[in-house]
Design a protein around this motif. Structure first.
Motif, mmCIF file in Angstrom:
data_model
loop_
_atom_site.group_PDB
_atom_site.id
_atom_site.type_symbol
_atom_site.label_atom_id
_atom_site.label_comp_id
_atom_site.label_asym_id
_atom_site.label_seq_id
_atom_site.Cartn_x
_atom_site.Cartn_y
_atom_site.Cartn_z
ATOM 1 N N UNK A 308 6.707 -0.213 3.605
ATOM 2 C CA UNK A 308 5.731 -1.004 4.023
ATOM 3 C C UNK A 308 5.432 -1.878 2.769
ATOM 4 N N UNK A 309 6.032 -3.173 2.524
ATOM 5 C CA UNK A 309 5.748 -3.861 1.421
ATOM 6 C C UNK A 309 4.421 -4.037 1.077
ATOM 7 N N UNK A 310 3.243 -3.900 1.991
ATOM 8 C CA UNK A 310 1.818 -4.201 1.633
ATOM 9 C C UNK A 310 1.606 -2.865 0.764
ATOM 10 N N UNK A 311 1.805 -1.714 1.309
ATOM 11 C CA UNK A 311 1.662 -0.415 0.690
ATOM 12 C C UNK A 311 2.118 -0.110 -0.733
ATOM 13 N N UNK A 312 3.354 -0.779 -0.779
ATOM 14 C CA UNK A 312 4.283 -0.650 -1.877
ATOM 15 C C UNK A 312 3.574 -1.563 -3.086
ATOM 16 N N UNK A 354 12.443 3.731 -3.458
ATOM 17 C CA UNK A 354 12.780 3.381 -4.569
ATOM 18 C C UNK A 354 13.139 1.823 -4.945
ATOM 19 N N UNK A 355 14.145 1.442 -3.888
ATOM 20 C CA UNK A 355 14.784 -0.051 -3.987
ATOM 21 C C UNK A 355 13.825 -0.850 -4.054
ATOM 22 N N UNK A 356 12.667 -0.795 -2.869
ATOM 23 C CA UNK A 356 11.509 -1.848 -2.672
ATOM 24 C C UNK A 356 10.530 -1.681 -3.892
ATOM 25 N N UNK A 357 10.468 -0.564 -4.438
ATOM 26 C CA UNK A 357 9.442 -0.455 -5.493
ATOM 27 C C UNK A 357 9.962 -1.240 -6.743
#
Length: 367
Positions: A308-312, A354-357
């Motif tokens: 979830x991009x918001x959480x990240x 990890x990739x999104x992070x």
């Protein structure tokens, strides 16, 4: 590694009747070991180093365990290693052979290697002093002193015919025919080297990985149970990594605690990026120890991979706030992003994608 054949010159059964202890005018008889048979395997003098001797002893131990003949635990006395050591010394265009020394009282395989190494050095020095060469009458027996890491003299100057065999009139010679031997061969289980060859051929695993996987029979059986009956190469590699990583530390492994469904579930969830590889390693240990279902462990611990991009983004902002120096370093050298990604993963208890992070951190740090 390189293959080498070590020939066995003989294998015979030994059995202690009893031990006589003479004290003054009477004799005590110790029946402690009587009736316990020992299979002595004598190899030809074809090993050229303590490393080769160690590999040979381990291989004999492994085969005995695979055949379920014995647990072959040296520490518990169900296997013994008594190396006979001598050296070939090349001097003045001639080969000299030092007197034979048999080493006893060895309590582990690592001690066998140490004893051979010590004896090699001792014999080298001894030869420099007296130039004595081996003969039929100068074999000695030395004991291994574990505390001092030295060998010490036990029996001096024996003849080479240590064993004096006498025919026993009440026991006729035992002749085993070839057909019987062939019959036994067909009944043998898959031996370690055959297993290694099969794992490499069927699964494309490396020599190093297969050797580790088959080292112990229970471990190999647990691995085969985990991959199921028709595994893909990817599932096999995934499972092998878990066995050679987190599960290796759990040895000895109980194959009864292994369920192929768990491994398949973790493999699929990891492929779909629902859980990270870090979580997989953590969860497999929890499954093994608690025998709980992987789904419930992941849910209970909140270990599903966060994509979830918001959480990240929230985790990334916190990471940047907590690590100002690392952010400065990153701005000077973008290759240091790995540290920030690691910190974010730690913050998320390994659940962030990890990739999104990485992408989110790069964006928020202005690159």
């Amino acid at each position: 590694g390189q293959e080498k054949t070590i020939h066995i010159s003989e294998a015979h059964m030994e059995e202690d009747a009893a031990k006589s202890i003479h004290e003054g005018n009477h004799t005590l008889i110790d029946f402690n070991k009587s009736g316990i048979s020992l299979l002595e395997i004598v190899s030809d003098p074809e090993m050229n180093s303590s490393d080769e001797a160690l590999v040979y002893a381990k291989k004999v131990q492994q085969i005995i365990r695979y055949l379920a003949v014995s647990d072959a635990n040296i520490e518990e006395g169900s296997m013994r290693v008594e190396p006979t050591v001598n050296l070939k010394i090349q001097k003045n265009d001639r080969a000299y052979y030092t007197p034979l020394v048999e080493i006893k009282n060895i309590a582990s395989l690592s001690a066998a290697k140490k004893a051979i190494d010590y004896e090699t050095k001792r014999q080298t020095k001894e030869f420099e002093k007296n130039q004595e060469e081996k003969s039929t009458t100068n074999k000695t027996t030395r004991g291994w002193d574990m505390d001092r890491s030295v060998t010490f003299l036990q029996r001096e100057k024996e003849g080479s015919a240590d064993y004096r065999y006498f025919p026993e009139p009440d026991i006729p010679p035992l002749v085993i025919d070839k057909d019987y031997v062939e019959k036994i061969k067909k009944k043998l289980p898959e031996l370690p080297d055959e297993k290694i060859a099969r794992y490499q051929k069927d699964f494309g695993l490396s020599d190093y990985d297969t050797t580790l996987l088959v080292q112990d029979l229970d471990f190999a059986e647990a691995f085969e149970k985990a991959i199921g009956s028709e595994p893909s190469d990817e599932l096999v590699k995934f499972t092998a990594n878990l066995f050679l990583g987190p599960l290796k530390k759990q040895e000895p492994i109980d194959p009864q605690r292994i369920n192929p469904k768990d491994f398949f579930y973790l493999f699929s969830a990891n492929q779909k990026e629902e859980i990270s590889s870090t979580v997989v390693r953590d969860v497999i240990l929890k499954i093994y120890k608690t025998q709980k279902d992987p789904k419930s462990i992941i849910k209970e611990k909140g270990l599903s991979q966060v994509s979830d991009s918001k959480k990240i983004k929230k985790l990334a902002r916190q990471t940047i706030k907590d690590n100002p120096k690392a952010v400065e370093d990153y701005k000077k050298n973008p290759n240091t992003i790995g540290f920030l990604v690691g910190q974010l993963m730690k913050l998320s208890k390994g659940s962030a994608n990890p990739q999104l992070a990485r992408k989110t951190l790069q964006k928020l740090c202005g690159t």
